[in-house]
Design a protein around this motif. Structure first.
Motif, PDB file in Angstrom:
ATOM      1  N   ALA A 153       1.264  -2.364 -12.685  1.00 28.02           N
ATOM      2  CA  ALA A 153      -0.103  -2.209 -12.204  1.00 28.02           C
ATOM      3  C   ALA A 153      -0.431  -3.301 -11.194  1.00 28.02           C
ATOM      4  CB  ALA A 153      -1.081  -2.258 -13.378  1.00 28.02           C
ATOM      5  N   GLY A 154      -1.058  -2.896 -10.094  1.00 26.75           N
ATOM      6  CA  GLY A 154      -1.410  -3.828  -9.046  1.00 26.75           C
ATOM      7  C   GLY A 154      -0.393  -3.886  -7.921  1.00 26.75           C
ATOM      8  N   SER A 155       0.781  -3.269  -8.115  1.00 30.79           N
ATOM      9  CA  SER A 155       1.784  -3.240  -7.054  1.00 30.79           C
ATOM     10  C   SER A 155       1.302  -2.354  -5.911  1.00 30.79           C
ATOM     11  CB  SER A 155       3.124  -2.705  -7.583  1.00 30.79           C
ATOM     12  OG  SER A 155       3.649  -3.553  -8.590  1.00 30.79           O
ATOM     13  N   SER A 156       1.863  -2.599  -4.733  1.00 35.57           N
ATOM     14  CA  SER A 156       1.437  -1.875  -3.531  1.00 35.57           C
ATOM     15  C   SER A 156       2.530  -0.917  -3.060  1.00 35.57           C
ATOM     16  CB  SER A 156       1.119  -2.856  -2.393  1.00 35.57           C
ATOM     17  OG  SER A 156       0.038  -3.697  -2.744  1.00 35.57           O
ATOM     18  N   VAL A 157       2.112   0.276  -2.684  1.00 30.62           N
ATOM     19  CA  VAL A 157       2.995   1.277  -2.096  1.00 30.62           C
ATOM     20  C   VAL A 157       2.450   1.626  -0.719  1.00 30.62           C
ATOM     21  CG1 VAL A 157       3.908   3.627  -2.246  1.00 30.62           C
ATOM     22  CG2 VAL A 157       3.659   2.235  -4.329  1.00 30.62           C
ATOM     23  N   VAL A 158       3.303   1.584   0.303  1.00 27.49           N
ATOM     24  CA  VAL A 158       2.897   1.957   1.657  1.00 27.49           C
ATOM     25  C   VAL A 158       3.694   3.185   2.075  1.00 27.49           C
ATOM     26  CG1 VAL A 158       2.814   1.290   4.079  1.00 27.49           C
ATOM     27  CG2 VAL A 158       2.249  -0.386   2.300  1.00 27.49           C
ATOM     28  N   VAL A 159       2.977   4.242   2.420  1.00 30.52           N
ATOM     29  CA  VAL A 159       3.587   5.471   2.924  1.00 30.52           C
ATOM     30  C   VAL A 159       3.367   5.501   4.433  1.00 30.52           C
ATOM     31  CG1 VAL A 159       3.635   7.994   2.818  1.00 30.52           C
ATOM     32  CG2 VAL A 159       3.112   6.654   0.747  1.00 30.52           C
ATOM     33  N   VAL A 160       4.459   5.589   5.201  1.00 35.38           N
ATOM     34  CA  VAL A 160       4.378   5.551   6.658  1.00 35.38           C
ATOM     35  C   VAL A 160       4.573   6.964   7.203  1.00 35.38           C
ATOM     36  CG1 VAL A 160       5.328   4.566   8.766  1.00 35.38           C
ATOM     37  CG2 VAL A 160       5.311   3.214   6.647  1.00 35.38           C
ATOM     38  N   GLY A 161       3.527   7.495   7.834  1.00 32.05           N
ATOM     39  CA  GLY A 161       3.586   8.844   8.388  1.00 32.05           C
ATOM     40  C   GLY A 161       2.371   9.649   7.971  1.00 32.05           C
ATOM     41  N   GLY A 162       1.533  10.005   8.924  1.00 33.44           N
ATOM     42  CA  GLY A 162       0.292  10.697   8.616  1.00 33.44           C
ATOM     43  C   GLY A 162       0.370  12.197   8.716  1.00 33.44           C
ATOM     44  N   GLY A 163       1.603  12.755   8.798  1.00 31.91           N
ATOM     45  CA  GLY A 163       1.762  14.204   8.774  1.00 31.91           C
ATOM     46  C   GLY A 163       1.673  14.736   7.359  1.00 31.91           C
ATOM     47  N   LEU A 164       2.053  15.996   7.192  1.00 29.99           N
ATOM     48  CA  LEU A 164       1.865  16.628   5.887  1.00 29.99           C
ATOM     49  C   LEU A 164       2.735  16.010   4.810  1.00 29.99           C
ATOM     50  CD1 LEU A 164       1.449  20.374   6.872  1.00 29.99           C
ATOM     51  CD2 LEU A 164      -0.203  18.498   6.891  1.00 29.99           C
ATOM     52  N   THR A 165       3.953  15.572   5.142  1.00 26.18           N
ATOM     53  CA  THR A 165       4.807  14.937   4.135  1.00 26.18           C
ATOM     54  C   THR A 165       4.186  13.638   3.644  1.00 26.18           C
ATOM     55  OG1 THR A 165       6.801  15.893   5.119  1.00 26.18           O
ATOM     56  CG2 THR A 165       7.102  14.006   3.670  1.00 26.18           C
ATOM     57  N   GLY A 166       3.685  12.824   4.555  1.00 24.55           N
ATOM     58  CA  GLY A 166       3.052  11.571   4.165  1.00 24.55           C
ATOM     59  C   GLY A 166       1.794  11.782   3.361  1.00 24.55           C
ATOM     60  N   ALA A 236       0.943  -5.792   2.483  1.00 23.33           N
ATOM     61  CA  ALA A 236       1.840  -6.054   1.358  1.00 23.33           C
ATOM     62  C   ALA A 236       2.411  -4.721   0.867  1.00 23.33           C
ATOM     63  CB  ALA A 236       1.078  -6.744   0.228  1.00 23.33           C
ATOM     64  N   SER A 237       3.706  -4.719   0.554  1.00 26.04           N
ATOM     65  CA  SER A 237       4.338  -3.482   0.102  1.00 26.04           C
ATOM     66  C   SER A 237       5.486  -3.778  -0.855  1.00 26.04           C
ATOM     67  CB  SER A 237       4.862  -2.679   1.294  1.00 26.04           C
ATOM     68  OG  SER A 237       5.490  -1.493   0.859  1.00 26.04           O
ATOM     69  N   ASP A 238       5.323  -3.333  -2.093  1.00 28.44           N
ATOM     70  CA  ASP A 238       6.403  -3.430  -3.066  1.00 28.44           C
ATOM     71  C   ASP A 238       7.320  -2.218  -3.004  1.00 28.44           C
ATOM     72  OD1 ASP A 238       5.518  -5.903  -4.550  1.00 28.44           O
ATOM     73  OD2 ASP A 238       3.730  -4.658  -4.792  1.00 28.44           O
ATOM     74  N   CYS A 239       6.865  -1.179  -2.296  1.00 26.57           N
ATOM     75  CA  CYS A 239       7.661   0.034  -2.125  1.00 26.57           C
ATOM     76  C   CYS A 239       7.189   0.722  -0.847  1.00 26.57           C
ATOM     77  CB  CYS A 239       7.502   0.967  -3.330  1.00 26.57           C
ATOM     78  SG  CYS A 239       8.370   2.540  -3.184  1.00 26.57           S
ATOM     79  N   THR A 240       8.045   0.769   0.156  1.00 29.61           N
ATOM     80  CA  THR A 240       7.690   1.392   1.431  1.00 29.61           C
ATOM     81  C   THR A 240       8.401   2.736   1.538  1.00 29.61           C
ATOM     82  OG1 THR A 240       7.456  -0.774   2.479  1.00 29.61           O
ATOM     83  CG2 THR A 240       7.694   1.140   3.937  1.00 29.61           C
ATOM     84  N   ILE A 241       7.640   3.760   1.889  1.00 25.26           N
ATOM     85  CA  ILE A 241       8.176   5.123   1.964  1.00 25.26           C
ATOM     86  C   ILE A 241       8.027   5.634   3.385  1.00 25.26           C
ATOM     87  CG2 ILE A 241       7.997   7.481   1.076  1.00 25.26           C
ATOM     88  CD1 ILE A 241       6.588   6.203  -1.413  1.00 25.26           C
ATOM     89  N   TRP A 242       9.141   6.018   3.990  1.00 29.64           N
ATOM     90  CA  TRP A 242       9.117   6.570   5.334  1.00 29.64           C
ATOM     91  C   TRP A 242       8.916   8.074   5.246  1.00 29.64           C
ATOM     92  CZ3 TRP A 242       8.467   5.414  10.215  1.00 29.64           C
ATOM     93  CH2 TRP A 242       8.859   6.318  11.202  1.00 29.64           C
ATOM     94  N   ALA A 243       7.840   8.568   5.861  1.00 30.90           N
ATOM     95  CA  ALA A 243       7.534   9.998   5.874  1.00 30.90           C
ATOM     96  C   ALA A 243       7.280  10.445   7.313  1.00 30.90           C
ATOM     97  CB  ALA A 243       6.321  10.296   4.990  1.00 30.90           C
TER      98      ALA A 243
END
Length: 403
Positions: A153-166, A236-243
């Protein structure tokens, strides 16, 4: 070359003196490849053998991989239960395509009279790829699932990509893991291809789920523990997701087949490869002329009718007939926003948005039905599917009945 068969397959054997044996090889078992194989087999042409070559024995529902990454939702199904029992399945990867055979990574090869090229697409990661995850294929989704389960709890997730997958991925994670901080980074407006009403539905639901949207700046680089944007923002990102963007395998290029700048197989308006009349391209990895396919985007919604049309082209070639030109259009874009909300954007045949968009639980139900129908549609029961929407065609030319 000598054809070598594995699972559910056998050697070609002696050709019959009464019925000439014709070999159809389908490379890839995604939405396009499976429906192409089933549709060709369903025609029951005498002497025609259909073999599917795929690196795994399962069919992967890519439209569910963002769900699979969060809770293990079943996104795989045994190909043995989806392919027509008469279709042969060879578990291998194709290393090269020659004029009349495919060379496999297990040392074997398969001769073909007609080849259907259905290798699909995959995620193309941005700068700092070693520090990002994707939901582009099953292995990536499995790795992301493991990482998400490690976060506290409190960890950060960053999703990169503002299309439908993101959009779908960020909403799914925010709903499934409410204790995480989820941020969505988009170089332009989020869900830019939707109507104003559709975009409002998306942004409202993302806000309700607690997703922080950072629009108007692209990712400059991903590093351990952070994502740096081009405008100087440091997240800050503990998990970065490329979309972001998708690309295609380089099999066609390696095989000296004609490709466009993105590596997609170049075909004519019938989906026949330019200069190679026994090779047909279907799905995400094909580039037909813009006059019939300039509006087509990578999606299972396009892959299914492309696969069906490619099958019809293959059957026409096997029968010595002229194939029909491609004509397919879109009807809607369906977006899941977690499991309890969504957006269904009605579109024109060229995929441009109409003013009508549905939202909320109704849209979530429609999206789920669409996902289920996509899997049904590629199976043996859907082998006779017809695409209900004709695509845009040049002025003065008649529209054909699309697959």
């Amino acid at each position: 070359m000598t054809a070598s068969h594995g699972n559910r397959s056998s050697s070609h054997g002696t050709r019959s003196s009464e019925v000439s044996s014709r070999q159809v090889v389908v490379v890839g078992a995604g939405y396009a490849g499976v429906i192409a194989a089933n549709r060709i087999q369903a025609a029951r042409r005498p002497g025609v053998t259909v073999t599917v070559v795929n690196p795994r024995s399962e069919f992967v529902e890519r439209v569910r991989l963002h769900q699979h990454a969060t809770d293990g939702t079943g996104a795989t199904h045994a190909l043995s239960g989806i392919l027509d029992p008469a279709v042969r399945l060879r578990i291998a990867s194709v290393e090269e395509i020659t004029d009349a055979a495919v060379v496999l990574d297990d040392g074997g090869s398969l001769d073909f009279d007609v080849l259907v090229y259905a290798v699909g697409s995959r995620s193309v990661r941005g700068v700092g790829a070693e520090h990002t995850h994707t939901v582009g294929d099953l292995e990536d989704a499995n790795r992301l699932r493991s990482r998400l389960r490690e976060l506290t709890a409190g960890s950060s997730v960053v999703v990169v990509g503002g299309g439908l997958t993101g959009v779908e991925t960020s909403a799914e994670i925010a709903e499934r893991f409410p204790g995480l901080t989820v941020r969505l980074v988009s170089s332009g407006p989020v869900a830019e291809g939707l109507s104003d009403r559709g975009r409002r539905g998306v942004t409202r639901t993302l806000a309700r789920l607690g997703v922080e949207v950072h629009a108007g700046s692209r990712m400059l680089r991903a590093e351990p523990g952070r994502v740096v944007l081009a405008d100087g923002t440091d997240l800050a990102s503990d998990c970065t997701i490329w979309a972001g963007a998708f690309g295609v395998p380089d099999l066609a290029r390696r095989s000296s087949l004609p490709v466009d700048d993105a590596g997609r197989l170049r075909t004519d308006e019938n989906l026949v490869c330019l200069g190679h009349p026994n090779v047909i391209g279907v799905g995400d990895a094909v580039a037909p002329p813009a006059r019939v396919a300039g509006h087509i985007r990578m999606s299972c919604q396009a892959a299914i009718p492309l696969g069906a049309h490619g099958a019809d082209t293959a059957l026409a070639l096997l029968g010595g007939q002229a194939p029909r030109p491609l004509s397919m259009g879109f009807a809607s874009q369906c977006i899941s926003l977690g499991r309890r909300a969504g957006v269904v954007q009605l579109v024109h045949a060229d995929d441009s948005p109409r003013s009508v968009a549905l939202g909320g639980r109704t849209a979530a139900v429609v999206k789920e039905l669409i996902c289920r129908s996509a899997r049904w549609g590629v199976g043996t029961r859907g082998s006779a599917v017809r695409w209900p929407v004709s695509g845009p065609t040049p002025a003065g030319q008649p529209q054909g009945t699309s697959a």
